[in-house]
Write a protein that holds these residues in place. Sequence first.
Motif, PDB file in Angstrom:
ATOM      1  N   ARG A  96      64.086  65.192  61.965  1.00 45.89           N
ATOM      2  CA  ARG A  96      63.861  65.749  60.622  1.00 45.89           C
ATOM      3  C   ARG A  96      64.474  64.876  59.536  1.00 45.89           C
ATOM      4  N   ILE A  97      65.014  63.729  59.928  1.00 43.81           N
ATOM      5  CA  ILE A  97      65.588  62.792  58.957  1.00 43.81           C
ATOM      6  C   ILE A  97      65.029  61.405  59.249  1.00 43.81           C
ATOM      7  N   VAL A  98      64.674  60.666  58.195  1.00 41.25           N
ATOM      8  CA  VAL A  98      64.222  59.297  58.383  1.00 41.25           C
ATOM      9  C   VAL A  98      64.866  58.405  57.318  1.00 41.25           C
ATOM     10  N   TYR A  99      65.384  57.275  57.776  1.00 39.46           N
ATOM     11  CA  TYR A  99      65.891  56.241  56.867  1.00 39.46           C
ATOM     12  C   TYR A  99      64.808  55.178  56.747  1.00 39.46           C
ATOM     13  N   ILE A 100      64.486  54.774  55.500  1.00 38.89           N
ATOM     14  CA  ILE A 100      63.341  53.902  55.292  1.00 38.89           C
ATOM     15  C   ILE A 100      63.569  52.969  54.102  1.00 38.89           C
ATOM     16  N   THR A 101      62.973  51.775  54.164  1.00 42.23           N
ATOM     17  CA  THR A 101      63.022  50.813  53.061  1.00 42.23           C
ATOM     18  C   THR A 101      61.584  50.542  52.608  1.00 42.23           C
TER      19      THR A 101
ATOM     20  N   LEU B   7      54.198  60.505  53.956  1.00 40.95           N
ATOM     21  CA  LEU B   7      55.596  60.663  54.347  1.00 40.95           C
ATOM     22  C   LEU B   7      56.240  61.834  53.609  1.00 40.95           C
ATOM     23  N   LEU B   8      55.911  61.985  52.331  1.00 42.34           N
ATOM     24  CA  LEU B   8      56.450  63.102  51.566  1.00 42.34           C
ATOM     25  C   LEU B   8      55.935  64.439  52.106  1.00 42.34           C
ATOM     26  N   LYS B   9      54.685  64.461  52.539  1.00 40.40           N
ATOM     27  CA  LYS B   9      54.130  65.691  53.141  1.00 40.40           C
ATOM     28  C   LYS B   9      54.856  66.001  54.449  1.00 40.40           C
ATOM     29  N   TRP B  10      55.149  64.965  55.240  1.00 38.48           N
ATOM     30  CA  TRP B  10      55.914  65.161  56.481  1.00 38.48           C
ATOM     31  C   TRP B  10      57.247  65.828  56.188  1.00 38.48           C
ATOM     32  N   ALA B  11      57.950  65.334  55.165  1.00 36.86           N
ATOM     33  CA  ALA B  11      59.259  65.892  54.824  1.00 36.86           C
ATOM     34  C   ALA B  11      59.141  67.324  54.335  1.00 36.86           C
ATOM     35  N   ALA B  12      58.114  67.593  53.537  1.00 36.87           N
ATOM     36  CA  ALA B  12      57.939  68.951  53.016  1.00 36.87           C
ATOM     37  C   ALA B  12      57.602  69.935  54.132  1.00 36.87           C
ATOM     38  N   ASP B  13      56.742  69.526  55.069  1.00 34.57           N
ATOM     39  CA  ASP B  13      56.331  70.419  56.160  1.00 34.57           C
ATOM     40  C   ASP B  13      57.494  70.758  57.085  1.00 34.57           C
ATOM     41  N   LEU B  14      58.384  69.785  57.320  1.00 40.03           N
ATOM     42  CA  LEU B  14      59.484  69.992  58.263  1.00 40.03           C
ATOM     43  C   LEU B  14      60.792  70.394  57.582  1.00 40.03           C
ATOM     44  N   ASP B  15      60.742  70.502  56.236  1.00 40.06           N
ATOM     45  CA  ASP B  15      61.992  70.683  55.495  1.00 40.06           C
ATOM     46  C   ASP B  15      62.956  69.542  55.851  1.00 40.06           C
ATOM     47  N   GLY B  16      62.382  68.324  55.945  1.00 47.45           N
ATOM     48  CA  GLY B  16      63.138  67.159  56.381  1.00 47.45           C
ATOM     49  C   GLY B  16      63.790  66.409  55.232  1.00 47.45           C
ATOM     50  N   ILE B  17      64.403  65.296  55.568  1.00 50.44           N
ATOM     51  CA  ILE B  17      65.107  64.472  54.587  1.00 50.44           C
ATOM     52  C   ILE B  17      64.617  63.031  54.723  1.00 50.44           C
ATOM     53  N   ILE B  18      64.232  62.433  53.603  1.00 49.35           N
ATOM     54  CA  ILE B  18      63.893  61.010  53.543  1.00 49.35           C
ATOM     55  C   ILE B  18      65.042  60.276  52.847  1.00 49.35           C
ATOM     56  N   ILE B  19      65.569  59.250  53.489  1.00 47.98           N
ATOM     57  CA  ILE B  19      66.592  58.413  52.865  1.00 47.98           C
ATOM     58  C   ILE B  19      65.904  57.122  52.424  1.00 47.98           C
ATOM     59  N   GLU B  20      65.716  56.972  51.142  1.00 44.88           N
ATOM     60  CA  GLU B  20      64.997  55.826  50.577  1.00 44.88           C
ATOM     61  C   GLU B  20      66.011  54.781  50.096  1.00 44.88           C
ATOM     62  N   ASP B  21      66.091  53.669  50.811  1.00 44.91           N
ATOM     63  CA  ASP B  21      66.996  52.577  50.434  1.00 44.91           C
ATOM     64  C   ASP B  21      66.193  51.557  49.632  1.00 44.91           C
ATOM     65  N   ASP B  22      66.433  51.517  48.330  1.00 45.95           N
ATOM     66  CA  ASP B  22      65.689  50.634  47.424  1.00 45.95           C
ATOM     67  C   ASP B  22      66.567  49.421  47.106  1.00 45.95           C
ATOM     68  N   TYR B  23      66.955  48.700  48.144  1.00 47.88           N
ATOM     69  CA  TYR B  23      68.071  47.754  48.072  1.00 47.88           C
ATOM     70  C   TYR B  23      67.828  46.523  47.206  1.00 47.88           C
ATOM     71  N   ASP B  24      66.563  46.081  47.027  1.00 47.89           N
ATOM     72  CA  ASP B  24      66.341  44.901  46.178  1.00 47.89           C
ATOM     73  C   ASP B  24      65.022  45.006  45.413  1.00 47.89           C
ATOM     74  N   SER B  25      64.737  46.204  44.916  1.00 46.75           N
ATOM     75  CA  SER B  25      63.448  46.439  44.259  1.00 46.75           C
ATOM     76  C   SER B  25      63.281  45.633  42.976  1.00 46.75           C
ATOM     77  N   GLU B  26      64.387  45.112  42.417  1.00 49.86           N
ATOM     78  CA  GLU B  26      64.287  44.323  41.186  1.00 49.86           C
ATOM     79  C   GLU B  26      63.529  43.020  41.388  1.00 49.86           C
ATOM     80  N   PHE B  27      63.475  42.538  42.648  1.00 50.00           N
ATOM     81  CA  PHE B  27      62.927  41.208  42.886  1.00 50.00           C
ATOM     82  C   PHE B  27      61.603  41.296  43.647  1.00 50.00           C
TER      83      PHE B  27
END
Length: 476
Positions: free
Chosen positions: A241-246, A265-285
Amino acid sequence: MIDMTLLLEEKSGEPLYFQLYQHIKKDIIKGKLAAKTRLPSIRALSSHLHISRNTVESAYHKLIDEGYVQSRPRSGLYVVELELDKLPTSYLSRRRPFETSKQDITAVQYDFRYGDVDVAHFPLATWRKLSNQCLQSEQVELFSYGDPQGKTGLRVEIAKYLYDSRGVNCSPNQIIIGAGIQYLLSVLSGLMGISNNSIAMEEPGYDGVRTIFRHNGFNIHPIPLDKDGLNIHKLDESKSRIVYITPSHQFPYGMVMPIAKRIQLLKWAADLDGIIIEDDYDSEFRYVGKPIPSLQSLDTNHRTVYLGTFSKCLLPSLRIAYMILPPDLLDLYNKHGYRLYDQTVSWFHQKTLELFMSNGHWETHIRKMRNIYRRKQSTLIETIRELMGEQVTVIGQNAGLHILLRVHNGMNETELINAAAQERVKVYAVSPFWEKQTQAETSMVQIGFGGLSNEDIVLGIHSLYRAWFYPVNTSH
């Protein structure tokens, strides 16, 4: 004058004065006691070492007699400037344990390390000026522990910047500032571990994050990648029910998750009452195409934790990162005593960064660094293609500060790294990014370019070409 601490052995067979004399003489020869350094007085040193004044006086007299120190009337004893080129080579060849030889320094000439940044273009003068402002007497708040979530003014600036640049919707109250992504993930692990014990991760994915989760008791479910990112079907099968993703720049492959898959992916989280961990580590480039809105900005069900860092844009040594918690996790953060954790980022650095952002320097710096890194990346890719052509495959060249290079010369990962080292070039393994390392690609390395100049990038790639292909070419 310097303090002098050493251990004198009364049962060594050598007189104490001679041991003291030898110690000081060696420190002078090795440069630890520089020319014109004033030695402690006889009274001070005898008291400090708990030995007699006669012992210190005898040692000092011997040093004077041999010309290592000289006495200045009513001033004391001072180290003499020695002509080291006239000393026996046996003295000069010895190295102290903490010294680095010239050979050690030059062993690696071109280090393609991911995570290094272009420090030459760090706005040091501006940062120093703003730091000095923080040290004014009226800034009394900077001398306290401060808010555990981070300085309010900085959180306001971060919220404004993320809304403008990534579409992130949050209040400053949702932001937690911490000393690096790994620290913040440790806090998050505590919050999530209250009701969960497993987490899904991209395969391959960031091994540093995987280690944090494992240390916090999570079972890791590696999820394979499609050409456009995480395989949602395999994620669903994992029952996590938890996913870490970049999603904006998959680490390490570099693909960008398209909008359609983000919605899945957002629908998956909503259906399972899950958690998405979005690591936006270098989106500036991002160098190709328009940036896709963050997952957090698309999430109407508030199931996404958003992570970001200033390490890639400013300096890693500042250790400033941030985490945005959705309302449910923010409630847990407040209810379970996490506000009792002291803030881990220097209050001075937080205030300096707040001023840096509020005065417009941050946006200017980002634009400048994006152009600098775009030129570096272009230099890297063009040089690789010019020299190596179809003998290599470049992966992940649309964004970020690294690429992957698949090399078609028969060498495996270890052989590629070792061959590069022979040419004094350092490239990095990719296999640790796999949870199941037996499935890792065998002829691939990671090449970061942020910390190298354009000239060194070119010279480094030429060295890699010699290391990997020159022996093959000369055999024909």
